[in-house]
Design an enzyme around this catalytic site. Structure first.
Site, PDB file in Angstrom:
ATOM      1  N   SER A  38       0.912  -1.108  -0.058  1.00 15.30           N
ATOM      2  CA  SER A  38      -0.006   0.386   0.085  1.00 15.30           C
ATOM      3  C   SER A  38       0.852   1.077   0.021  1.00 15.30           C
ATOM      4  CB  SER A  38      -0.950  -0.208   0.894  1.00 15.30           C
ATOM      5  OG  SER A  38      -1.397   1.460   0.918  1.00 15.30           O
TER       6      SER A  38
ATOM      7  N   TYR B   2      -2.780  -2.062  10.338  1.00 15.83           N
ATOM      8  CA  TYR B   2      -2.648  -2.348   8.443  1.00 15.83           C
ATOM      9  C   TYR B   2      -1.545  -1.393   7.667  1.00 15.83           C
ATOM     10  CZ  TYR B   2      -4.316  -0.983   4.467  1.00 15.83           C
ATOM     11  OH  TYR B   2      -4.517  -1.406   2.934  1.00 15.83           O
TER      12      TYR B   2
HETATM   13  N1  LIG Z   1      -8.391   0.876  -1.676  1.00 17.66           N
HETATM   14  C1  LIG Z   1      -7.283   0.760  -1.595  1.00 17.66           C
HETATM   15  O1  LIG Z   1      -7.481   2.517  -1.334  1.00 17.66           O
HETATM   16  C2  LIG Z   1      -5.902   0.816  -1.096  1.00 17.66           C
HETATM   17  C3  LIG Z   1      -4.692   1.475  -1.872  1.00 17.66           C
HETATM   18  C4  LIG Z   1      -3.713   0.622  -1.213  1.00 17.66           C
HETATM   19  C5  LIG Z   1      -3.610  -0.985  -0.898  1.00 17.66           C
HETATM   20  N2  LIG Z   1      -5.097  -1.085  -1.156  1.00 17.66           N
HETATM   21  C6  LIG Z   1      -4.794  -2.841  -1.459  1.00 17.66           C
HETATM   22  O2  LIG Z   1      -5.536  -3.522  -2.356  1.00 17.66           O
HETATM   23  C7  LIG Z   1      -5.865  -4.913  -1.790  1.00 17.66           C
HETATM   24  C8  LIG Z   1      -6.952  -5.023  -2.514  1.00 17.66           C
HETATM   25  O3  LIG Z   1      -8.257  -4.278  -1.780  1.00 17.66           O
HETATM   26  P1  LIG Z   1      -9.571  -3.799  -2.337  1.00 17.66           P
HETATM   27  O4  LIG Z   1      -9.588  -1.805  -2.216  1.00 17.66           O
HETATM   28  O5  LIG Z   1      -9.621  -3.733  -3.489  1.00 17.66           O
HETATM   29  O6  LIG Z   1     -10.171  -4.053  -1.256  1.00 17.66           O
HETATM   30  P2  LIG Z   1     -12.084  -4.896  -1.029  1.00 17.66           P
HETATM   31  O7  LIG Z   1     -11.998  -4.476   0.059  1.00 17.66           O
HETATM   32  O8  LIG Z   1     -12.775  -3.984  -2.271  1.00 17.66           O
HETATM   33  O9  LIG Z   1     -12.070  -6.381  -1.846  1.00 17.66           O
HETATM   34  C9  LIG Z   1     -10.906  -7.104  -0.163  1.00 17.66           C
HETATM   35  C10 LIG Z   1     -11.265  -8.680  -0.690  1.00 17.66           C
HETATM   36  O10 LIG Z   1     -10.772  -9.513  -0.436  1.00 17.66           O
HETATM   37  C11 LIG Z   1     -11.234 -10.070   0.376  1.00 17.66           C
HETATM   38  N3  LIG Z   1     -10.688 -10.520   1.963  1.00 17.66           N
HETATM   39  C12 LIG Z   1     -10.265 -10.175   3.195  1.00 17.66           C
HETATM   40  N4  LIG Z   1     -10.410 -10.884   4.059  1.00 17.66           N
HETATM   41  C13 LIG Z   1     -10.074 -11.332   3.503  1.00 17.66           C
HETATM   42  C14 LIG Z   1      -9.505 -12.602   4.224  1.00 17.66           C
HETATM   43  N5  LIG Z   1      -9.497 -13.066   4.881  1.00 17.66           N
HETATM   44  N6  LIG Z   1      -9.758 -14.205   2.875  1.00 17.66           N
HETATM   45  C15 LIG Z   1     -10.366 -13.901   2.037  1.00 17.66           C
HETATM   46  N7  LIG Z   1     -10.566 -13.328   1.651  1.00 17.66           N
HETATM   47  C16 LIG Z   1     -10.644 -12.016   2.089  1.00 17.66           C
HETATM   48  C17 LIG Z   1     -12.892  -8.962   1.138  1.00 17.66           C
HETATM   49  O11 LIG Z   1     -14.056 -10.039   1.317  1.00 17.66           O
HETATM   50  C18 LIG Z   1     -12.941  -8.369  -0.062  1.00 17.66           C
HETATM   51  O12 LIG Z   1     -13.799  -9.533  -1.229  1.00 17.66           O
HETATM   52  C19 LIG Z   1      -5.857  -4.876  -0.289  1.00 17.66           C
HETATM   53  O13 LIG Z   1      -5.108  -5.973   0.119  1.00 17.66           O
HETATM   54  C20 LIG Z   1      -6.063  -3.656  -0.016  1.00 17.66           C
HETATM   55  O14 LIG Z   1      -4.704  -3.444   0.641  1.00 17.66           O
HETATM   56  C21 LIG Z   1      -5.975  -1.179  -1.159  1.00 17.66           C
END
Ligand SMILES: NC(=O)c1ccc[n+]([C@@H]2O[C@H](COP(=O)([O-])OP(=O)(O)OC[C@H]3O[C@@H](n4cnc5c(N)ncnc54)[C@H](O)[C@@H]3O)[C@@H](O)[C@H]2O)c1
Length: 249
Positions: free
Chosen positions: A138, A156
């Site tokens: 991230s 986080y």
């Molecule tokens: N959205 C942002 O702004 C952002 C920024 C930096 C990093 N990220 C990273 O990008 C990645 C995707 O994030 P996103 O925004 O698409 O999130 P999101 O919440 O839209 O999707 C995450 C998915 O992971 C699943 N999940 C969560 N815990 C789980 C577990 N223990 N086992 C199996 N599945 C699980 C959830 O059910 C969900 O469907 C993550 O690693 C997040 O940390 C996101």
């Protein structure tokens, strides 16, 4: 973009994982989609097919990681890649985050990618084929986390910093097998994870980016897929910031 590859995608029911799975399927790849609930996977990606299989479970459990890899082998004959996006967010600052919260986040966000990568790499090593793995860090790692202004808290951001170390460590171990391991570090992306962010927090994130906006999940997925492809064939152990030129501080 490649086609006819067998790829495991975690977090595939939402956000970046969903965008990645859709894009891979659109290019005629075979996908094992992993998430917590089958219904959410079906809503996101449609019904299972010859090219799409679901595996439900917590990515921080060995049985999920090994089960997803075994399903890919059983269904598609091999594992060519892993795109790991599943993660849990935590906005609690140091004074509110307790032992349980810290351990929960570390388990999903550090143990999870380790076990998923290990399971995928073990199949690649056993089958004697090269492959690629992308884990998700991230942009928050660069600025630390207080949980304010739409930013993650210390549990986080620390977990996501660990992903960068994990990537380097695994890349060193598996390079001799032709297995590449890289990270993406998204800036703020419009997904379920950021849906609770205030308008002010989203505007702040947009203003920190040189491009003046937050990201869409498809932009993150495209970069992850490039890192899985042979076009990035001499890149391993690296992190790619996909943040629109954000000046974190
Ligand atoms: N959205 C942002 O702004 C952002 C920024 C930096 C990093 N990220 C990273 O990008 C990645 C995707 O994030 P996103 O925004 O698409 O999130 P999101 O919440 O839209 O999707 C995450 C998915 O992971 C699943 N999940 C969560 N815990 C789980 C577990 N223990 N086992 C199996 N599945 C699980 C959830 O059910 C969900 O469907 C993550 O690693 C997040 O940390 C996101």
């Amino acid at each position: 973009m490649f086609s006819e590859k067998s790829i495991i995608v975690t977090g595939a029911a939402s956000g970046i994982g969903r965008a990645c799975a859709r894009r891979l399927l659109g290019a005629e790849n075979q996908v094992v989609a992993v998430d917590l609930e089958r219904e959410a996977l079906e809503t996101a990606l449609g019904a299972e097919s010859d090219c799409l299989k679901f595996f439900t479970g917590d990515v921080a459990r060995t049985m999920t990681a090994d089960g997803a890899a075994a399903l890919a082998v059983e269904s598609f004959g091999c594992v060519d890649g892993l795109a790991h996006f599943a993660a849990a967010h935590s906005k609690l600052n140091w004074d509110q985050a307790d032992e349980d919260e810290f351990n929960r986040i570390m388990s999903v966000n550090i143990t999870g990618p380790f076990l998923m990568a290990k399971a995928a790499a073990q199949v690649m090593i056993d089958q004697g084929t090269k492959g690629a793995i992308v884990l998700t860090s991230s942009g928050g790692v660069l600025m630390g986390g207080t949980g304010e202004n739409g930013r993650g808290g210390p549990a986080y951001t620390t977990s996501k910093g660990g992903v960068l170390v994990l990537v380097r460590t695994l890349a060193k171990s598996w390079g001799k097998y032709g297995i590449r391991v890289n990270a993406i570090s998204p800036g703020v992306v419009e997904t379920a994870m950021t849906s609770e962010y205030s308008d002010e927090a989203m505007a702040g994130a947009a203003s920190r980016a040189a491009l003046g906006r937050v990201s869409q999940p498809e932009e993150q997925a495209a970069a992850a897929i490039w890192l899985l492809s042979d076009e990035s064939g001499f890149i391993t152990g690296e992190n790619t910031n996909i943040n629109g030129g954000a000046a974190f501080g």
